[in-house]
Design an enzyme around this catalytic site. Structure first.
Site, PDB file in Angstrom:
ATOM      1  N   ARG A 225       0.844  -1.199   0.000  1.00  0.00           N
ATOM      2  CA  ARG A 225       0.000   0.000   0.000  1.00  0.00           C
ATOM      3  C   ARG A 225       0.875   1.244   0.000  1.00  0.00           C
ATOM      4  NH1 ARG A 225      -2.352  -3.548   3.778  1.00  0.00           N
ATOM      5  NH2 ARG A 225      -4.381  -4.347   3.095  1.00  0.00           N
TER       6      ARG A 225
ATOM      7  N   LYS B  58      -7.194  -2.155   7.980  1.00  0.00           N
ATOM      8  CA  LYS B  58      -6.797  -3.203   7.045  1.00  0.00           C
ATOM      9  C   LYS B  58      -6.412  -4.462   7.802  1.00  0.00           C
ATOM     10  CE  LYS B  58      -7.248  -0.482   3.485  1.00  0.00           C
ATOM     11  NZ  LYS B  58      -8.276  -0.708   2.456  1.00  0.00           N
TER      12      LYS B  58
ATOM     13  N   HIS C  13      -3.582   3.402  -5.191  1.00  0.00           N
ATOM     14  CA  HIS C  13      -3.897   2.098  -4.605  1.00  0.00           C
ATOM     15  C   HIS C  13      -4.159   1.046  -5.680  1.00  0.00           C
ATOM     16  CE1 HIS C  13      -5.024  -0.519  -1.287  1.00  0.00           C
ATOM     17  NE2 HIS C  13      -6.049  -0.927  -1.994  1.00  0.00           N
TER      18      HIS C  13
ATOM     19  N   ARG D 196      -1.764  -1.796  -6.329  1.00  0.00           N
ATOM     20  CA  ARG D 196      -1.952  -3.037  -5.565  1.00  0.00           C
ATOM     21  C   ARG D 196      -2.913  -3.964  -6.296  1.00  0.00           C
ATOM     22  NH1 ARG D 196      -1.249  -5.284  -0.489  1.00  0.00           N
ATOM     23  NH2 ARG D 196      -3.030  -6.212   0.571  1.00  0.00           N
TER      24      ARG D 196
ATOM     25  N   TRP E 274      -3.343 -10.015   3.403  1.00  0.00           N
ATOM     26  CA  TRP E 274      -4.776  -9.910   3.669  1.00  0.00           C
ATOM     27  C   TRP E 274      -5.170 -10.873   4.787  1.00  0.00           C
ATOM     28  CZ3 TRP E 274      -3.765  -9.724  -1.827  1.00  0.00           C
ATOM     29  CH2 TRP E 274      -4.120  -8.512  -2.430  1.00  0.00           C
TER      30      TRP E 274
ATOM     31  N   TYR F 145     -10.308 -11.199  -6.955  1.00  0.00           N
ATOM     32  CA  TYR F 145      -9.408 -11.310  -8.100  1.00  0.00           C
ATOM     33  C   TYR F 145      -9.548 -12.660  -8.801  1.00  0.00           C
ATOM     34  CZ  TYR F 145      -7.185  -7.349  -5.750  1.00  0.00           C
ATOM     35  OH  TYR F 145      -6.946  -6.139  -5.147  1.00  0.00           O
TER      36      TYR F 145
END
Length: 340
Positions: A188, A216, A275, A278, A301, A310
């Site tokens: 990030r 996060k 961002h 990323r 994550w 994704y």
């Protein structure tokens, strides 16, 4: 007298049973109300000292302790949130915060025209402080239920490799280096701009990322470095004793600057934010066949759902089901039956 006037507001000052000096505003112009509050405070502190009840904590002190313990290296957004909350909670103890206070804040923020996502960042910060007080600090606190507002489905904007290369070449060198590291690691913006030399280990080719943003993930994780990432970081050696990325000798605070936005506009790259590097990094990984569980670990994550967005960028696992030989194709329709 342990109450006194200051600018038409009554203040309370006395010594608690454990010797602590208590001094706070009664937040009222009514002397009788101030006396009642003083009596309640003394009563509560007596019970804490003599009966072992949980002590109370002012919101202001909770915020100070929260920030001290968290030690967020990029606390500017956190500070702005707490400044906004101060008029609502600055005079309250954490156990006095009710759902009606939170509803008032939500409505006010929405009237100011901010998005649901912005409101949720504030609510998450508020919830984090109250949960700390309730679960860790052992002070009197029973947090109200805080439900986040609905947010639109998160976008995934990414660049094809030729687009990304054009953008890197169009950026000034100090921004191009940070963008390259973001594309190589998926870090990030704040993790890149605030990167310190003590986090870099060239011998193991890794960056150690601390638990950075409670919005996060609070868990630390290790980021392996590619050859390109190592080259970018080594180019910064000698520029600053503490921070990796600098501009004219000064540590960089932001990368998503006007210069970056102008470069995107000149190249016709629309709707692209910093961002999104990323997102681009994650998309490229999936397209190259990186398993989602590996991508989750690489990107730090904590929630698998964040990685699953994704999943639609991969197709390798579907290839075995197309272009099969006729003998391998199962019969879809049953043999025709004659009903006479």
């Amino acid at each position: 007298m342990s109450i006194y006037l200051r600018n038409d507001i009554w203040w309370i000052e006395f010594t608690s049973p454990d010797g602590t000096r208590i001094r706070r505003s009664a937040a009222t112009e009514d002397r009788q109300q101030a006396l009642e509050l003083e009596a309640k405070l003394k009563h509560d502190l007596w019970r804490v000292y003599h009966l072992g009840e949980k002590p109370r904590m002012l919101w202001k002190k909770a915020v100070v302790r929260f920030m001290r313990e968290k030690q967020n290296k990029d606390s500017s957004n956190e500070i702005s949130i707490f400044k906004y909350l101060d008029p609502y909670f600055g005079h309250l103890y954490v156990d006095e915060i009710r759902r009606m206070h939170i509803d008032d804040i939500i409505q006010q923020r929405l009237k100011e025209g901010v998005t649901n996502a912005t409101v949720n960042r504030l609510l998450q910060k508020l919830r984090a402080v109250l949960n700390k007080a309730h679960k860790e600090w052992e002070v009197k606190c029973d947090p109200p239920y805080i439900k986040l507002l609905k947010e639109p489905k998160k976008r995934v904007r990414w660049l094809a490799e030729p687009e990304a290369l054009r953008l890197i070449n169009a950026l000034p060198s100090h921004i191009a280096d940070m963008a390259t590291l973001a594309l190589e690691t998926g870090l990030r913006e704040s993790n890149v701009t605030l990167l310190r030399w003590e986090q870099v280990d060239f011998s193991q080719r890794i960056i150690y990322i601390e638990g950075d943003d409670i919005l996060k993930s609070e868990q630390a994780f290790v980021v392996p470095l590619s050859d390109a990432a190592v080259d970018v970081i080594k180019r910064q050696v000698g520029n600053h004793p503490i921070r990796v990325f600098t501009y004219k000798g000064n540590p960089i605070k932001r990368a998503n600057t006007k210069v970056f936005k102008n470069a995107c506009a000149e190249l016709g790259i629309e709707n692209f934010r910093w961002h999104d590097f990323r997102h681009t990094w994650a998309t490229w990984h999936v397209q190259r066949g990186t398993p989602l569980e590996v991508l989750q670990e690489l990107g730090g994550w904590s929630d698998y759902k964040m990685v699953k967005r994704y999943a639609h960028f991969t197709h390798q696992h579907l290839q075995q089901y197309v272009n099969r030989s006729p003998s391998d194709v199962p019969t879809i329709f049953p043999t025709k039956v004659n009903f006479g």
